[in-house]
Design a protein around this motif. Structure first.
Motif, PDB file in Angstrom:
ATOM      1  N   GLU A 287      55.802 -45.821 -57.715  1.00 14.87           N
ATOM      2  CA  GLU A 287      54.367 -45.667 -57.569  1.00 14.87           C
ATOM      3  C   GLU A 287      54.012 -44.247 -57.974  1.00 14.87           C
ATOM      4  OE1 GLU A 287      53.244 -46.225 -53.555  1.00 14.87           O
ATOM      5  OE2 GLU A 287      51.466 -47.355 -54.089  1.00 14.87           O
ATOM      6  N   HIS A 288      53.088 -44.110 -58.912  1.00 14.96           N
ATOM      7  CA  HIS A 288      52.637 -42.784 -59.354  1.00 14.96           C
ATOM      8  C   HIS A 288      53.790 -41.830 -59.641  1.00 14.96           C
ATOM      9  CE1 HIS A 288      48.755 -44.242 -58.296  1.00 14.96           C
ATOM     10  NE2 HIS A 288      49.030 -44.294 -56.998  1.00 14.96           N
ATOM     11  N   GLY A 289      54.800 -42.311 -60.342  1.00 12.25           N
ATOM     12  CA  GLY A 289      55.880 -41.416 -60.746  1.00 12.25           C
ATOM     13  C   GLY A 289      56.852 -41.053 -59.648  1.00 12.25           C
ATOM     14  N   LYS A 290      56.747 -41.755 -58.525  1.00 13.19           N
ATOM     15  CA  LYS A 290      57.682 -41.477 -57.438  1.00 13.19           C
ATOM     16  C   LYS A 290      58.353 -42.766 -56.987  1.00 13.19           C
ATOM     17  CE  LYS A 290      55.598 -37.352 -55.540  1.00 13.19           C
ATOM     18  NZ  LYS A 290      54.357 -36.921 -54.903  1.00 13.19           N
ATOM     19  N   ILE A 291      59.534 -42.587 -56.386  1.00 14.25           N
ATOM     20  CA  ILE A 291      60.203 -43.743 -55.821  1.00 14.25           C
ATOM     21  C   ILE A 291      59.635 -43.969 -54.426  1.00 14.25           C
ATOM     22  CG2 ILE A 291      62.412 -44.622 -54.972  1.00 14.25           C
ATOM     23  CD1 ILE A 291      63.723 -43.053 -57.284  1.00 14.25           C
ATOM     24  N   ALA A 292      58.897 -45.090 -54.271  1.00 17.87           N
ATOM     25  CA  ALA A 292      58.233 -45.331 -52.990  1.00 17.87           C
ATOM     26  C   ALA A 292      59.141 -46.105 -52.047  1.00 17.87           C
ATOM     27  CB  ALA A 292      56.926 -46.071 -53.206  1.00 17.87           C
TER      28      ALA A 292
ATOM     29  N   GLY B 232      55.541 -45.385 -64.252  1.00 17.20           N
ATOM     30  CA  GLY B 232      56.618 -44.559 -64.797  1.00 17.20           C
ATOM     31  C   GLY B 232      57.967 -45.246 -64.921  1.00 17.20           C
ATOM     32  N   LYS B 233      57.991 -46.570 -64.828  1.00 12.19           N
ATOM     33  CA  LYS B 233      59.268 -47.297 -64.899  1.00 12.19           C
ATOM     34  C   LYS B 233      59.949 -47.106 -66.250  1.00 12.19           C
ATOM     35  CE  LYS B 233      57.177 -51.246 -64.284  1.00 12.19           C
ATOM     36  NZ  LYS B 233      55.771 -50.823 -64.227  1.00 12.19           N
ATOM     37  N   SER B 234      59.200 -47.349 -67.321  1.00  9.94           N
ATOM     38  CA  SER B 234      59.791 -47.204 -68.653  1.00  9.94           C
ATOM     39  C   SER B 234      60.216 -45.762 -68.890  1.00  9.94           C
ATOM     40  CB  SER B 234      58.791 -47.601 -69.739  1.00  9.94           C
ATOM     41  OG  SER B 234      58.452 -48.952 -69.606  1.00  9.94           O
ATOM     42  N   THR B 235      59.383 -44.850 -68.463  1.00  9.03           N
ATOM     43  CA  THR B 235      59.687 -43.439 -68.677  1.00  9.03           C
ATOM     44  C   THR B 235      60.978 -43.055 -67.954  1.00  9.03           C
ATOM     45  OG1 THR B 235      57.327 -43.006 -68.850  1.00  9.03           O
ATOM     46  CG2 THR B 235      58.759 -41.101 -68.491  1.00  9.03           C
ATOM     47  N   LEU B 236      61.126 -43.531 -66.722  1.00 10.67           N
ATOM     48  CA  LEU B 236      62.354 -43.235 -65.976  1.00 10.67           C
ATOM     49  C   LEU B 236      63.578 -43.737 -66.747  1.00 10.67           C
ATOM     50  CD1 LEU B 236      62.919 -43.267 -62.246  1.00 10.67           C
ATOM     51  CD2 LEU B 236      64.481 -44.639 -63.579  1.00 10.67           C
TER      52      LEU B 236
ATOM     53  N   VAL C 297      63.980 -34.599 -60.950  1.00  8.41           N
ATOM     54  CA  VAL C 297      63.483 -34.753 -62.320  1.00  8.41           C
ATOM     55  C   VAL C 297      61.968 -34.964 -62.354  1.00  8.41           C
ATOM     56  CG1 VAL C 297      63.480 -36.289 -64.320  1.00  8.41           C
ATOM     57  CG2 VAL C 297      65.647 -35.676 -63.221  1.00  8.41           C
ATOM     58  N   SER C 298      61.308 -34.151 -63.183  1.00  7.04           N
ATOM     59  CA  SER C 298      59.898 -34.392 -63.465  1.00  7.04           C
ATOM     60  C   SER C 298      59.721 -34.608 -64.952  1.00  7.04           C
ATOM     61  CB  SER C 298      59.036 -33.196 -63.033  1.00  7.04           C
ATOM     62  OG  SER C 298      59.099 -33.038 -61.636  1.00  7.04           O
ATOM     63  N   LYS C 299      58.748 -35.450 -65.285  1.00 12.56           N
ATOM     64  CA  LYS C 299      58.423 -35.670 -66.689  1.00 12.56           C
ATOM     65  C   LYS C 299      56.909 -35.654 -66.842  1.00 12.56           C
ATOM     66  CE  LYS C 299      58.348 -36.895 -70.957  1.00 12.56           C
ATOM     67  NZ  LYS C 299      58.748 -35.940 -72.014  1.00 12.56           N
ATOM     68  N   HIS C 300      56.424 -34.737 -67.668  1.00 13.46           N
ATOM     69  CA  HIS C 300      54.979 -34.667 -67.896  1.00 13.46           C
ATOM     70  C   HIS C 300      54.676 -34.967 -69.354  1.00 13.46           C
ATOM     71  CE1 HIS C 300      54.894 -31.439 -64.450  1.00 13.46           C
ATOM     72  NE2 HIS C 300      55.315 -32.632 -64.045  1.00 13.46           N
ATOM     73  N   PHE C 301      53.604 -35.702 -69.582  1.00 12.33           N
ATOM     74  CA  PHE C 301      53.059 -35.816 -70.940  1.00 12.33           C
ATOM     75  C   PHE C 301      51.790 -34.980 -70.935  1.00 12.33           C
ATOM     76  CE2 PHE C 301      55.396 -39.929 -70.868  1.00 12.33           C
ATOM     77  CZ  PHE C 301      56.180 -39.724 -71.992  1.00 12.33           C
ATOM     78  N   GLY C 302      51.868 -33.762 -71.439  1.00  6.62           N
ATOM     79  CA  GLY C 302      50.704 -32.871 -71.333  1.00  6.62           C
ATOM     80  C   GLY C 302      50.361 -32.718 -69.865  1.00  6.62           C
ATOM     81  N   PRO C 303      49.097 -32.959 -69.523  1.00  8.61           N
ATOM     82  CA  PRO C 303      48.687 -32.783 -68.118  1.00  8.61           C
ATOM     83  C   PRO C 303      49.121 -33.965 -67.232  1.00  8.61           C
ATOM     84  CG  PRO C 303      46.827 -33.493 -69.450  1.00  8.61           C
ATOM     85  CD  PRO C 303      47.981 -33.328 -70.381  1.00  8.61           C
ATOM     86  N   LEU C 304      49.546 -35.057 -67.853  1.00 11.80           N
ATOM     87  CA  LEU C 304      49.867 -36.263 -67.095  1.00 11.80           C
ATOM     88  C   LEU C 304      51.268 -36.183 -66.492  1.00 11.80           C
ATOM     89  CD1 LEU C 304      48.591 -39.098 -66.547  1.00 11.80           C
ATOM     90  CD2 LEU C 304      49.950 -39.920 -68.470  1.00 11.80           C
TER      91      LEU C 304
ATOM     92  N   GLU D 259      57.584 -37.495 -60.920  1.00  9.77           N
ATOM     93  CA  GLU D 259      57.427 -36.305 -60.099  1.00  9.77           C
ATOM     94  C   GLU D 259      58.608 -36.127 -59.161  1.00  9.77           C
ATOM     95  OE1 GLU D 259      53.640 -34.677 -58.651  1.00  9.77           O
ATOM     96  OE2 GLU D 259      52.881 -36.698 -59.083  1.00  9.77           O
ATOM     97  N   GLU D 260      59.409 -35.132 -59.476  1.00  6.01           N
ATOM     98  CA  GLU D 260      60.509 -34.713 -58.609  1.00  6.01           C
ATOM     99  C   GLU D 260      61.330 -35.899 -58.107  1.00  6.01           C
ATOM    100  OE1 GLU D 260      58.540 -32.293 -55.738  1.00  6.01           O
ATOM    101  OE2 GLU D 260      58.052 -30.752 -57.217  1.00  6.01           O
TER     102      GLU D 260
END
Ligand SMILES: Nc1ncnc2c1ncn2[C@@H]1O[C@H](COP(=O)(O)OP(=O)(O)OP(=O)(O)O)[C@@H](O)[C@H]1O
Ligand SMILES: [Mg+2]
Lengths: 242, 218
Positions: free
Chosen positions: A213-218, A42-46, A10-17, A21-22
């Motif tokens: 971290e930065h839209g990824k699960i670290a 990206g916690k809330s977004t997830l 799953v990826s989620k972009h807000f415009g260029p942001l 990420e995957e």
């Protein structure tokens, strides 16, 4: 164990942001997943992708086998499977506590007024607010409002509960009453995904800890293993500041 | 200067008749205007790009031109453009509908958007369809915030009817002028006309106060 929530690339972009990420992630029934990470990671977004408050940009996300990309009708079914509790409570201000809880049962589950009121009263008792059912949100403390909000979400009979920083807007002495309701839910085997900074809750109640971290699960590990012993420096750094 | 208030009594029936026409135009026009405004306002708040833009253009045109010009346009220009001839009374009502509609649209839009996004999300998160969120959650809350500015618009529209004098509608102001033309009793007649307006707007204000008191803003 079968997964009740499945993130498939799953990826989620807000415009260029690029906010997610995957992401690949399976959450099983009965798990209590605690999500932590720096602000903006990206916690809330997830969480909001799970019940379709945000639409995913690519990949697929299944909740109890239903895809969030299945259209409005499926999405409403998913939302009945996944209840959400917000940082700001968001109780309906024109309704008292009982009406807040009964509302969803009547208008989403199609329950009659009497039955909905009875079951709403039971839920309020469960969160320790049986005597506050006629109070309006502005007559309740933050902790009480949040417990009503939990009852409101439970009223839809969800299979998963999503919590987005449920205690962040509360004074320290009020946090505990909300956390103890959440602990009780976990004991009843409710599947939960919780964004929180309460590390003691994560340690005691969480069955799984995810550091984003930065839209990824670290990091994705057992809370007890990693909280006192973070596997990387950024998580160590993060934990030092919460 | 001889002022004789008693002459007003002779003209009371005429003034009452004028006031009735004023009220008729106001009430009919506002029923239409509020309905139109609600639709346009919801288009502004919830419509996609096209509906929103159309609504925006309408609102800007109406708010950007004087109501007298709008009346003149309806009454004199429209027949030339599209060969539709409407009588003064219909023109007057239509003018209030179109004019109030634009202002009401902005009031409705403002009220809807003032309801926090979190409440809409809370409604959607329990699985409510969008229309139920609007009808049961946003609607009742927005309605409370709507009442004061809406009441204000009603008073403005009532007073606006006085300018239909320009197309010869026999409302209150026009009645005053007709009486004036016959007897030149300016002080008495215009005082009486003003008092008639004050009674109507005063009643509206009072009603508004009562409603506001009964409804808590949430
Ligand atoms: N609707 C939106 N439109 C544009 N950008 C958004 C939107 N929602 C979130 N973002 C951005 O996405 C990123 C991730 O936001 P998100 O709310 O998921 O972070 P978070 O991890 O929950 O942070 P916090 O701990 O501050 O709540 C942020 O940079 C945020 O500004
Ligand atoms: Mg957040």
């Amino acid at each position: 164990m079968s997964a009740i929530i499945e993130f498939k690339n799953v990826s989620k972009h807000f415009g260029p942001l690029k906010v997610l990420e995957e992401v690949d992630l399976d959450i099983n029934r009965g798990e209590v997943v605690v999500l932590i990470g720096p602000s903006g990671s990206g916690k809330s977004t997830l969480l909001r992708c799970i019940n379709g408050l945000e639409m995913i940009t690519s990949g697929d996300l299944l909740v109890d086998g239903l895809s969030v990309k299945g259209g409005n009708k499926i999405l409403r079914e998913i939302r009945q499977e996944a209840g959400m509790v917000f940082q700001q409570f968001n109780l309906f201000p024109q309704m008292n506590a009982l009406e807040n809880v009964a509302f969803g049962q009547r208008h989403v589950r199609g329950m009659g007024r009497k039955a909905a009121d009875i079951s709403a009263q039971e839920l309020l008792e469960k969160v320790g607010l049986g005597d506050k059912s006629r109070h309006y949100p502005h007559e309740l403390s933050g902790g009480q409002q949040q417990r009503v909000a939990i009852a409101r979400a439970l009223a839809i009979k969800p299979k998963v509960m999503l919590f987005d920083e449920p205690t962040s807007a509360l004074d320290p002495e009020l946090k505990q009453e909300v956390l103890s309701v959440m602990r009780k839910l976990a004991e009843e085997q409710m599947t939960m995904v919780v964004v929180t900074h309460e590390m003691s809750f994560a340690k005691q109640v969480g069955t799984r800890l995810i550091f984003m971290e930065h839209g990824k699960i670290a990091v994705d590990a057992n809370p007890a293993d990693v909280i006192d012993n973070p596997p990387n420096d950024r998580m160590k750094d993060f934990l030092r500041h919460v | 200067m001889n002022i004789d208030w008693s002459i007003i009594i002779n003209f009371l029936p005429q003034l009452f008749h004028g006031a009735k026409i004023t009220l008729y135009i106001t009430v009919t026009g506002l029923i239409g205007g509020i309905t139109l405004g609600a639709v346009i306002g919801l288009m502004r708040a919830y419509g996609g790009y096209i509906l929103n833009t159309l609504a925006f253009i309408y609102v800007e045109i109406i708010r950007g031109t004087p109501i007298v010009v709008q009346v003149m346009f309806l009454y004199f220009a429209l027949p030339v453009l599209v060969d539709i001839r409407i009588d003064p009374m219909t023109t007057a009502i239509l003018a209030i509908v179109i004019n109030a509609g634009a202002y009401v649209a902005e009031i409705v839009r403002g009220a809807v958007l003032s309801i926090s996004k979190g409440l809409t999300e809370a409604g959607r998160a329990i699985g409510l369809p969008r229309w139920k969120v609007v009808v049961y959650i946003v609607g009742p809350l927005a309605f409370r915030r709507l009442i004061p500015p809406l009441g204000n618009q009603c008073i403005v529209s009532l007073k606006d009817t006085s300018l239909f004098i320009v197309i010869g509608v026999g409302e209150l102001t026009r009645t005053g002028q007709e009486i004036m033309a016959a007897n030149f009793r300016a002080v008495e007649i215009w005082t009486a006309v003003a008092v008639f307006y004050l009674i109507m707007t005063g009643t509206l204000s009072l009603l508004l106060r009562i409603i506001e008191k009964r409804m808590r803003i949430l």
